[in-house]
Design a protein around this motif. Structure first.
Motif, short mmCIF file in Angstrom:
data_model
loop_
_atom_site.label_atom_id
_atom_site.label_comp_id
_atom_site.label_asym_id
_atom_site.label_seq_id
_atom_site.Cartn_x
_atom_site.Cartn_y
_atom_site.Cartn_z
N GLN A 179 0.83 -1.20 0.00
CA GLN A 179 0.00 0.00 0.00
C GLN A 179 0.87 1.25 0.00
OE1 GLN A 179 -3.02 0.07 3.02
NE2 GLN A 179 -3.56 2.18 2.61
N LYS A 180 1.96 1.23 0.73
CA LYS A 180 2.87 2.38 0.79
C LYS A 180 3.44 2.69 -0.60
CE LYS A 180 5.61 5.21 3.18
NZ LYS A 180 5.25 6.12 4.21
N THR A 181 3.86 1.65 -1.32
CA THR A 181 4.39 1.85 -2.67
C THR A 181 3.30 2.38 -3.59
OG1 THR A 181 6.04 0.12 -2.38
CG2 THR A 181 5.48 0.69 -4.65
N ASN A 182 2.10 1.81 -3.51
CA ASN A 182 0.99 2.31 -4.34
C ASN A 182 0.68 3.77 -4.05
OD1 ASN A 182 0.45 0.06 -5.93
ND2 ASN A 182 -0.86 -0.85 -4.38
N GLN A 183 0.72 4.17 -2.78
CA GLN A 183 0.48 5.57 -2.43
C GLN A 183 1.56 6.47 -3.04
OE1 GLN A 183 0.40 5.20 1.84
NE2 GLN A 183 -1.84 5.20 1.89
N GLN A 184 2.81 6.05 -2.96
CA GLN A 184 3.90 6.84 -3.52
C GLN A 184 3.77 6.97 -5.04
OE1 GLN A 184 7.49 4.90 -2.27
NE2 GLN A 184 7.37 5.71 -0.19
N LEU A 185 3.45 5.87 -5.71
CA LEU A 185 3.30 5.91 -7.16
C LEU A 185 2.11 6.77 -7.57
CD1 LEU A 185 4.11 2.19 -8.03
CD2 LEU A 185 5.58 4.17 -8.39
N ALA A 186 1.01 6.66 -6.84
CA ALA A 186 -0.17 7.49 -7.14
C ALA A 186 0.16 8.97 -6.98
CB ALA A 186 -1.34 7.10 -6.23
N GLN A 187 0.92 9.32 -5.96
CA GLN A 187 1.32 10.71 -5.77
C GLN A 187 2.19 11.19 -6.93
OE1 GLN A 187 0.14 12.75 -3.39
NE2 GLN A 187 1.20 14.40 -4.43
N LEU A 188 3.08 10.34 -7.40
CA LEU A 188 3.91 10.69 -8.55
C LEU A 188 3.05 10.91 -9.80
CD1 LEU A 188 6.95 8.26 -8.20
CD2 LEU A 188 6.96 10.74 -7.92
N PHE A 189 2.07 10.05 -10.01
CA PHE A 189 1.20 10.19 -11.18
C PHE A 189 0.38 11.48 -11.08
CE2 PHE A 189 0.88 5.28 -11.44
CZ PHE A 189 2.23 5.21 -11.71
N TRP A 190 -0.07 11.81 -9.87
CA TRP A 190 -0.89 13.00 -9.67
C TRP A 190 -0.09 14.29 -9.89
CZ3 TRP A 190 -5.62 14.61 -9.76
CH2 TRP A 190 -5.94 15.86 -9.22
N SER A 191 1.07 14.39 -9.27
CA SER A 191 1.77 15.68 -9.32
C SER A 191 3.27 15.55 -9.57
CB SER A 191 1.53 16.45 -8.03
OG SER A 191 2.03 15.73 -6.92
N GLY A 192 3.68 14.45 -10.13
CA GLY A 192 5.10 14.20 -10.35
C GLY A 192 5.72 15.10 -11.40
N ALA A 193 7.02 15.14 -11.37
CA ALA A 193 7.81 15.94 -12.30
C ALA A 193 7.88 15.25 -13.67
CB ALA A 193 9.22 16.13 -11.74
N PRO A 194 8.26 15.99 -14.72
CA PRO A 194 8.32 15.42 -16.07
C PRO A 194 9.24 14.20 -16.22
CG PRO A 194 8.41 17.80 -16.18
CD PRO A 194 8.52 17.43 -14.72
N ASN A 195 10.20 14.03 -15.34
CA ASN A 195 11.04 12.83 -15.45
C ASN A 195 10.31 11.58 -14.98
OD1 ASN A 195 11.14 13.60 -12.71
ND2 ASN A 195 13.15 12.67 -12.46
N VAL A 196 9.14 11.74 -14.34
CA VAL A 196 8.34 10.61 -13.88
C VAL A 196 7.08 10.46 -14.72
CG1 VAL A 196 7.05 9.65 -11.93
CG2 VAL A 196 9.16 10.89 -11.52
N ILE A 197 6.44 11.56 -15.02
CA ILE A 197 5.21 11.57 -15.81
C ILE A 197 5.22 12.84 -16.66
CG2 ILE A 197 3.95 12.55 -13.85
CD1 ILE A 197 1.42 11.17 -14.95
N GLY A 198 5.03 12.68 -17.93
CA GLY A 198 5.10 13.88 -18.74
C GLY A 198 4.50 13.70 -20.12
N PRO A 199 4.29 14.73 -20.83
CA PRO A 199 4.64 16.11 -20.49
C PRO A 199 3.72 16.74 -19.45
CG PRO A 199 3.58 16.06 -22.63
CD PRO A 199 3.73 14.64 -22.19
N TYR A 200 2.62 16.07 -19.11
CA TYR A 200 1.70 16.57 -18.10
C TYR A 200 1.45 15.50 -17.06
CZ TYR A 200 0.70 19.70 -21.98
OH TYR A 200 0.81 20.58 -23.01
N ASN A 201 1.29 15.91 -15.80
CA ASN A 201 0.85 14.95 -14.79
C ASN A 201 -0.68 15.00 -14.72
OD1 ASN A 201 0.15 17.10 -12.94
ND2 ASN A 201 2.31 17.21 -12.34
N VAL A 202 -1.28 14.13 -13.94
CA VAL A 202 -2.75 14.03 -13.87
C VAL A 202 -3.35 15.33 -13.33
CG1 VAL A 202 -4.68 12.77 -12.85
CG2 VAL A 202 -2.68 11.52 -13.68
#
Length: 134
Positions: free
Chosen positions: A104-127
């Motif tokens: 669950q901790k990993t899923n929470q971290q990944l969800a946070q990255l998808f929501w507001s992560g930087a372009p090196n994680v999700i791009g060119p736009y985050n959710v």
């Protein structure tokens, strides 16, 4: 990650995942240039999870909560017949994976990255940015 490979990933799988991501990125950029208003996002999930597996103490603590062998990467639950010895952690939130599944901790971290992560994680736009377009 394959325990029989001393904790390393299968190189051919990693290579194919990276090739796919590069080709997808090129295809989406082409679509964006052809379709006015087209917006897209690519999650670099492979890298986000690989970083956690390679550097678990930076994110949660350890790699795999349930299993045996190198990094507890094998036989969570005692193998196919349930008779093999395995380790079970006391707090799965201190781990990246539980058996072969994200904690669950990993899923929470990944969800946070998808929501507001930087372009090196999700791009060119985050959710979050997609919601701002509306």
């Amino acid at each position: 990650m394959r325990p029989e490979l001393n904790g390393s990933c299968v190189k051919s799988f990693s290579k194919h995942a990276n090739q796919h991501n590069k080709a997808l990125s090129v295809a989406l950029k082409k679509l964006q240039s052809r379709l006015p208003g087209f917006k897209y996002s690519i999650v670099y999930y492979y890298h986000a999870l690989a970083n956690r597996i390679k550097n678990p103490t930076k994110y949660v603590g350890e790699v795999i909560c349930c299993g045996s062998g190198l990094d507890n990467g094998r036989n969570c639950g005692g193998g196919s017949n349930g008779t093999q010895t395995y380790n079970l952690c006391s707090n799965r939130n201190d781990y990246v994976l539980f058996g072969g599944h994200h904690t669950q901790k990993t899923n929470q971290q990944l969800a946070q990255l998808f929501w507001s992560g930087a372009p090196n994680v999700i791009g060119p736009y985050n959710v979050k940015q997609f919601f701002e377009f509306v």
